[in-house]
Design an enzyme around this catalytic site. Structure first.
Site, PDB file in Angstrom:
ATOM      1  N   HIS A  10     -29.212  37.388  41.949  1.00 45.13           N
ATOM      2  CA  HIS A  10     -29.015  36.653  42.876  1.00 45.13           C
ATOM      3  C   HIS A  10     -28.689  36.340  43.627  1.00 45.13           C
ATOM      4  CE1 HIS A  10     -31.315  34.786  39.438  1.00 45.13           C
ATOM      5  NE2 HIS A  10     -30.047  35.066  39.102  1.00 45.13           N
ATOM      6  N   CYS A  42     -30.479  31.162  33.782  1.00 43.59           N
ATOM      7  CA  CYS A  42     -30.846  30.374  33.349  1.00 43.59           C
ATOM      8  C   CYS A  42     -32.520  29.823  32.366  1.00 43.59           C
ATOM      9  CB  CYS A  42     -31.017  29.136  34.281  1.00 43.59           C
ATOM     10  SG  CYS A  42     -31.652  29.493  35.726  1.00 43.59           S
TER      11      CYS A  42
END
Ligand SMILES: Cc1cc2nc3c(=O)[nH]c(=O)nc-3n(C[C@H](O)[C@H](O)[C@H](O)COP(=O)(O)OP(=O)(O)OC[C@H]3O[C@@H](n4cnc5c(N)ncnc54)[C@H](O)[C@@H]3O)c2cc1C
Length: 454
Positions: A10, A42
Site C-alpha cells: 500500500h 483486510c
C-alpha cells in the site's frame, strides 16, 4: 531524477503512482520480493468467510498498470542491502539468483512489516501458519478446507476477524490470547464483553489469559497448542500476535525507534535527507499523546506513501499524525474506535475522565431503532478529547471519524456537546448521540472554570 522504491504494497503503490504523476520525467524502479503487488490483507478473513468471492478483487494494481505510468517493476527481486552514503542498493533476482547494484537520487523505503514469530518449541511443525500476505491467504484457505479444528493465537482485530470467518465455515474454533479479554488494545471492557458473548454464543472457545508455551504434534503435524493453563487439540494454528517493522536494511543508517520503526519527519524524510519512508516500516506521530508510536494500518500507509510523492523534491504538505482510527464488524456488531481507550490512557499515566452513553440512535416513534453505545475518553484538566469507541447493530461507525477529527483539532468534550449536527428522524435524534455524550460529560455544577472556548 532516479527514484528507487523498495516494497510495493500500500505505501509503495501510493508513493509510486503519485511520483509518476507528479514528476513525469522521474526514472522510477520498484523492487518487490513477492510475486504480486497491492494485496489488501483486510480481505483475507472476508474471503475465508465467503463475503468476498473473487480473490482477484483484493489487488488494485499490477506491474502492467505501473508500466503504463512508465514505472519499471522488478518483481521477485529482493533488495539485500542499501548504502545510503553512496546512494546505492544491492538486489537479488529471486528466480535466477543473479545479483546486481543500482543507484538512486531518492530512495523510498516501503518495506512494511512482518508477523512476529515467537521462538517456541514446536514452531517448526507443519500446520502453523501466518496471516499477512496473499501467499498466506492462499495457504490458510487451502489448509482450512482439509481440517475441522482451528486455533487462532492472538485476539487482535486480525485474529478476531479470522475466528468469525472460520466459524462461519463450520469449523471448531479456539481463540487464545495472553490478555484476559479480546481486542484489549483497541477497546475497553464495556465493548469487548458483548463481542466475546457474541463469539461464545456461536460456540467459539475463548481461551483468554492463556500464554502459549509450545506446540506439540504427531508425524510432523501440529496437533496441540500448550498454554500456561492447559492444552488445546487442533488441526491448524494461525499466528496473529502482531507485527514488527521490516527495516533491517536500514539499521544503523537512519534513526529508528528501539523496535526498528523508522523515524520520519512531517515530510516523510528519514534522518538521511534523500531517503524517504512510509507505511508499516515507520513510526508515526500519535496525536492523542503527541509521541511516536507504531500503528501499522493501511490508512497510514496510503497517506504516508502519497505524502512521500508530494514532498519528494520540496517539502510541501506535512503529515497530520494519526489517531489510529479503526473499525471492525463482528457478526451483527458494528464497532469502531479512535485514539486512546480508557485502559490505554491509564497505561500512559494520563489523568483522564470518561463518559459512556447508551441510547437508541433514532426516535422510538420510528418503525425500528437500535441501541448505540458510545464512550469518550478525555483529559481531566484540559477536557481535550483523547479517544472514543462506538458499537451498535446499526452501522454508526462513521461517527468515529467525526471524533477522530475532533481529536485531530484538539477539541474538548464540552465543545462536542454543542457542535452543530443535523437532525432528521430517519437518522438520529434532535440531540445527535455525539452531542449527548458531550452533554453528559459537562460539569455538574457551574464554576468559573467552566468556559466553552471556540
Ligand atoms: C490480515 C490483515 C488485515 C488487515 N486489515 C486492515 C484493515 O482492515 N484496515 C487497515 O487500515 N489496515 C489493515 N491491515 C494492515 C495493513 O495491511 C498494513 O498496514 C499495510 O499492508 C501496510 O502497507 P505497507 O505497504 O506499509 O507494508 P506491507 O503491506 O508490509 O508491504 C511491504 C512490501 O514490501 C516488500 N518488501 C519488504 N522487504 C523487501 C525487500 N528487501 N526487497 C523487496 N521487497 C521487499 C514486501 O514483500 C511487501 O510487499 C491488515 C493487515 C493484515 C495482515
Amino acid at each position: 531524477m532516479k527514484v528507487a522504491v523498495i516494497g510495493c504494497t500500500h505505501a509503495g503503490t501510493a508513493a509510486i503512482v503519485n511520483i509518476a504523476q507528479l514528476y513525469p520525467d522521474a526514472e522510477i524502479t520498484v523492487y518487490e520480493r513477492n510475486d504480486n503487488i497491492s494485496f489488501l490483507s483486510c480481505g483475507i478473513a472476508l474471503y475465508i468467510g465467503g463475503v468476498v468471492q473473487d480473490p482477484q478483487g483484493l489487488f488494485y494494481s499490477s506491474p502492467e498498470k505501473l508500466a503504463e505510468l512508465g514505472v519499471k517493476t522488478k518483481m521477485l527481486h529482493e533488495v539485500i542491502n542499501v548504502n545510503t552514503e553512496r546512494k546505492t542498493l544491492h538486489a537479488r533476482d529471486l528466480q535466477t539468483g543473479e545479483e546486481f547494484d543500482d543507484s538512486y537520487d531518492k530512495l523510498v523505503v516501503t518495506t512494511g512489516s512482518w508477523p512476529i514469530i515467537p521462538n517456541l518449541v514446536g514452531m517448526d511443525l507443519d500446520g502453523i501458519l501466518l496471516s499477512k500476505n496473499s501467499n498466506h491467504s492462499n495457504a490458510i484457505i487451502e489448509r482450512a478446507k482439509q481440517v475441522n479444528r482451528i486455533t487462532v493465537v492472538g485476539a487482535g482485530y486480525i485474529g478476531v476477524e479470522l475466528v468469525e470467518a472460520f466459524e462461519m465455515n463450520g469449523k471448531h474454533v479456539t481463540l487464545i490470547d495472553g490478555e484476559d479479554r479480546i481486542l484489549s488494545k483497541y477497546l475497553d471492557e464495556e465493548f469487548t464483553t458483548p463481542i466475546q458473548k457474541s463469539l461464545e454464543e456461536r460456540g467459539i472457545t475463548l481461551a483468554l489469559g492463556e500464554k502459549v508455551s509450545s506446540f506439540a504434534g504427531e508425524n510432523g503435524k501440529v496437533t496441540k497448542v500448550i498454554t500456561s493453563k492447559g492444552e488445546h487439540e487442533t488441526d491448524l494454528v494461525i499466528l496473529c500476535i502482531g507485527f514488527r517493522p521490516n527495516t533491517d536494511l536500514l539499521k544503523g543508517q537512519v534513526e529508528m525507534l528501539p523496535g526498528g520503526a523508522i523515524l520520519v519527519n512531517d515530510y516523510m524524510q528519514t534522518s538521511q535527507p534523500d531517503v524517504y519512508a512510509a507505511g508499516d516500516s515507520c513510526a508515526i506521530r500519535y496525536n492523542p499523546t503527541g509521541k511516536h508510536a507504531y500503528i501499522p494500518l493501511a490508512t497510514n500507509a496510503v497517506r504516508m506513501g502519497t505524502l512521500v510523492a508530494r514532498n519528494l523534491v520540496t517539502p510541501t504538505i506535512p503529515y497530520m499524525g494519526t489517531q489510529g482510527t479503526s473499525g471492525i464488524k463482528i457478526y451483527e456488531l458494528n464497532i469502531a474506535g479512535t485514539g486512546l481507550t480508557e485502559d490505554g490512557a491509564k497505561a500512559e499515566g494520563m489523568d483522564i475522565d470518561t463518559v459512556m452513553m447508551t441510547d437508541n440512535y433514532r426516535p422510538e416513534f420510528m418503525p425500528s431503532f437500535e441501541q448505540v453505545q458510545l464512550k469518550v475518553v478525555f483529559d481531566r484538566a484540559t477536557r481535550r478529547i483523547l479517544g472514543a469507541q462506538i458499537m451498535s447493530k446499526m452501522d454508526l461507525t462513521q461517527s468515529i471519524n467525526t471524533l477522530s477529527v475532533c481529536i485531530q483539532n484538539r477539541m474538548t468534550v464540552d465543545q462536542l456537546a454543542f457542535i452543530d449536527f443535523f437532525f432528521q428522524p430517519h437518522y438520529n435524534k434532535p440531540w445527535n448521540f455525539l452531542n449527548t455524550a458531550g452533554l453528559q460529560a459537562l460539569p455538574k455544577e457551574i464554576t468559573r472554570k467552566e468556559e466553552v472556548t471556540v
